[in-house]
Design a protein around this motif. Structure first.
Motif, mmCIF file in Angstrom:
data_model
loop_
_atom_site.group_PDB
_atom_site.id
_atom_site.type_symbol
_atom_site.label_atom_id
_atom_site.label_comp_id
_atom_site.label_asym_id
_atom_site.label_seq_id
_atom_site.Cartn_x
_atom_site.Cartn_y
_atom_site.Cartn_z
ATOM 1 N N LEU A 60 -5.559 19.709 3.781
ATOM 2 C CA LEU A 60 -4.131 20.096 3.868
ATOM 3 C C LEU A 60 -4.691 21.056 2.352
ATOM 4 N N LEU A 61 -4.644 20.684 1.785
ATOM 5 C CA LEU A 61 -4.480 21.791 0.836
ATOM 6 C C LEU A 61 -5.355 22.473 0.161
ATOM 7 N N ASP A 62 -6.552 22.596 1.264
ATOM 8 C CA ASP A 62 -7.134 23.249 2.047
ATOM 9 C C ASP A 62 -6.562 24.844 2.559
ATOM 10 N N TYR A 63 -5.009 24.481 2.775
ATOM 11 C CA TYR A 63 -4.499 25.458 3.534
ATOM 12 C C TYR A 63 -3.054 25.685 3.079
ATOM 13 N N ASP A 64 -3.294 24.967 1.654
ATOM 14 C CA ASP A 64 -2.265 26.132 0.825
ATOM 15 C C ASP A 64 -0.527 25.010 0.995
ATOM 16 N N TYR A 65 -1.233 23.709 1.568
ATOM 17 C CA TYR A 65 0.078 22.426 2.346
ATOM 18 C C TYR A 65 -0.506 21.320 1.216
ATOM 19 N N GLY A 66 0.685 21.342 1.627
ATOM 20 C CA GLY A 66 1.324 19.364 0.374
ATOM 21 C C GLY A 66 1.530 18.750 1.697
ATOM 22 N N ILE A 67 1.538 16.968 1.107
ATOM 23 C CA ILE A 67 2.292 16.286 1.827
ATOM 24 C C ILE A 67 2.653 15.269 0.467
ATOM 25 N N THR A 68 4.155 14.985 1.859
ATOM 26 C CA THR A 68 4.729 13.482 0.222
ATOM 27 C C THR A 68 5.581 12.805 1.326
ATOM 28 N N ASP A 69 6.163 11.519 1.029
ATOM 29 C CA ASP A 69 6.941 11.117 1.213
ATOM 30 C C ASP A 69 8.060 11.242 0.791
ATOM 31 N N LEU A 70 10.119 11.295 0.833
ATOM 32 C CA LEU A 70 10.780 11.336 0.429
ATOM 33 C C LEU A 70 10.857 9.391 -0.307
ATOM 34 N N VAL A 71 10.942 8.942 0.831
ATOM 35 C CA VAL A 71 10.906 7.452 0.244
ATOM 36 C C VAL A 71 9.014 6.903 -0.174
ATOM 37 N N PRO A 124 7.600 24.592 -4.499
ATOM 38 C CA PRO A 124 6.448 25.199 -2.772
ATOM 39 C C PRO A 124 7.201 25.872 -2.432
ATOM 40 N N ARG A 125 7.262 26.714 -1.626
ATOM 41 C CA ARG A 125 7.474 28.003 -1.028
ATOM 42 C C ARG A 125 8.379 27.814 -0.388
ATOM 43 N N VAL A 126 7.828 26.669 0.488
ATOM 44 C CA VAL A 126 8.907 26.333 1.990
ATOM 45 C C VAL A 126 8.845 24.514 1.883
ATOM 46 N N ILE A 127 9.574 24.097 1.861
ATOM 47 C CA ILE A 127 10.022 22.883 1.884
ATOM 48 C C ILE A 127 10.215 22.545 4.190
ATOM 49 N N CYS A 128 8.935 21.799 4.139
ATOM 50 C CA CYS A 128 9.420 21.141 5.608
ATOM 51 C C CYS A 128 9.113 19.912 6.056
ATOM 52 N N PHE A 129 10.534 19.244 6.025
ATOM 53 C CA PHE A 129 11.021 17.575 6.352
ATOM 54 C C PHE A 129 10.715 17.255 7.222
ATOM 55 N N ASN A 130 9.849 15.995 7.529
ATOM 56 C CA ASN A 130 9.493 15.803 8.855
ATOM 57 C C ASN A 130 10.556 14.983 9.687
ATOM 58 N N VAL A 184 3.785 25.937 1.865
ATOM 59 C CA VAL A 184 4.383 24.557 2.428
ATOM 60 C C VAL A 184 5.092 23.034 1.918
ATOM 61 N N LEU A 185 5.369 22.516 1.618
ATOM 62 C CA LEU A 185 5.227 20.789 1.542
ATOM 63 C C LEU A 185 5.614 20.189 2.408
ATOM 64 N N PHE A 186 5.072 19.093 3.282
ATOM 65 C CA PHE A 186 5.410 18.304 4.312
ATOM 66 C C PHE A 186 6.198 16.977 3.570
ATOM 67 N N CYS A 187 7.649 17.139 3.980
ATOM 68 C CA CYS A 187 8.331 15.239 3.597
ATOM 69 C C CYS A 187 8.925 14.459 4.526
ATOM 70 N N GLY A 188 8.162 13.758 5.003
ATOM 71 C CA GLY A 188 8.043 12.343 5.881
ATOM 72 C C GLY A 188 9.228 11.637 5.217
ATOM 73 N N ILE A 189 9.413 11.026 5.997
ATOM 74 C CA ILE A 189 10.904 9.649 5.585
ATOM 75 C C ILE A 189 9.799 8.304 4.676
ATOM 76 N N LYS A 223 1.100 -1.132 -0.366
ATOM 77 C CA LYS A 223 0.049 0.067 -0.513
ATOM 78 C C LYS A 223 1.076 1.420 -0.358
ATOM 79 N N TRP A 224 0.444 1.825 -1.251
ATOM 80 C CA TRP A 224 1.375 3.376 -0.981
ATOM 81 C C TRP A 224 0.490 4.421 -0.692
ATOM 82 N N LEU A 225 0.672 5.020 0.015
ATOM 83 C CA LEU A 225 0.647 6.888 0.214
ATOM 84 C C LEU A 225 0.444 7.399 -1.103
ATOM 85 N N PRO A 226 -1.124 8.343 -1.395
ATOM 86 C CA PRO A 226 -0.864 9.820 -1.958
ATOM 87 C C PRO A 226 -0.113 10.178 -1.843
ATOM 88 N N THR A 227 0.242 11.336 -3.228
ATOM 89 C CA THR A 227 1.321 12.736 -2.509
ATOM 90 C C THR A 227 -0.133 13.520 -2.544
#
Length: 194
Positions: A66-77, A108-114, A19-24, A7-11
């Motif tokens: 999150l997109l409603d607040y102008d944020y995105g989310i993804t994972d590096l892997v 994205p204006r900011v990339i926030c690495f989790n 902001v684009l939040f990026c986890g591992i 199972k893979w999560l969507p970006t």
């Protein structure tokens, strides 16, 4: 029965996000649930709210909001594992290459690495000392990160014993303050009560 590793999560992304939040990578609980940061021990959703980045605490199943607040989310892997220690060097290398291409496309204006680990592998800063917060040495306008500021928060994983909950939540507040200073914060600052 489908194994969670299948199972893979969507970006969730679009061009010019605040902001684009990026986890591992997705863990077992998140992959099984199908939502980012679904493990109740993870502080991500609490941090967004208590750090002033969302007006209420979102649930993992509301990730698309999150997109409603102008944020995105993804994972590096993208590949889910029980622990990020199960990832191989080739996972990180392929993930970093795809991530840089995504950033160059969506800007994205900011990339926030989790987590420092996600930041290290995305930027190739594997040996350098990394401080949390805004990364001025790699900020705004470098070849890999055109027009993006880089920000690092401590991993919100429940397994992160290097930082207290309060320290992890405080970094969300710093990110929120940075967005306000840049006038990119999606939530209006309410006047103090009279």
């Amino acid at each position: 029965m489908v194994d969670f590793t299948d199972k893979w999560l969507p970006t969730y992304i679009r061009r010019d996000l605040a902001v684009l939040f990026c986890g591992i990578n997705p863990g077992r609980v998140s992959a099984t649930a199908g939502y980012h940061y679904a493990n109740p021990a993870n502080l991500f959703w609490r941090g967004l709210y208590e750090g002033g980045l969302t007006p209420r605490r979102l649930l993992p199943e509301e990730t698309a909001k999150l997109l409603d607040y102008d944020y995105g989310i993804t994972d590096l892997v993208s590949r889910p594992t029980r622990s990020s220690t199960d990832l191989r060097e080739e996972d990180y290398a392929a993930g970093a290459e795809q991530f840089v291409q995504m950033i160059q496309t969506y800007r994205p204006r900011v990339i926030c690495f989790n987590g420092i680990t996600a930041f290290r592998h995305a930027t190739g800063q594997k040996k350098a000392a990394i401080s949390l917060g805004l990364q001025p040495q790699l900020a705004f306008g470098t070849a890999d990160w055109p027009g993006s500021y880089l920000f690092v928060i401590p991993s919100t994983s429940g397994a992160n014993a290097s930082f207290t909950r309060e320290e992890r939540i405080a970094k969300f507040g710093e990110l929120s303050a940075f967005l306000r200073a840049k006038e990119w914060h999606p939530i209006p600052l309410l006047p103090p009560p009279t």
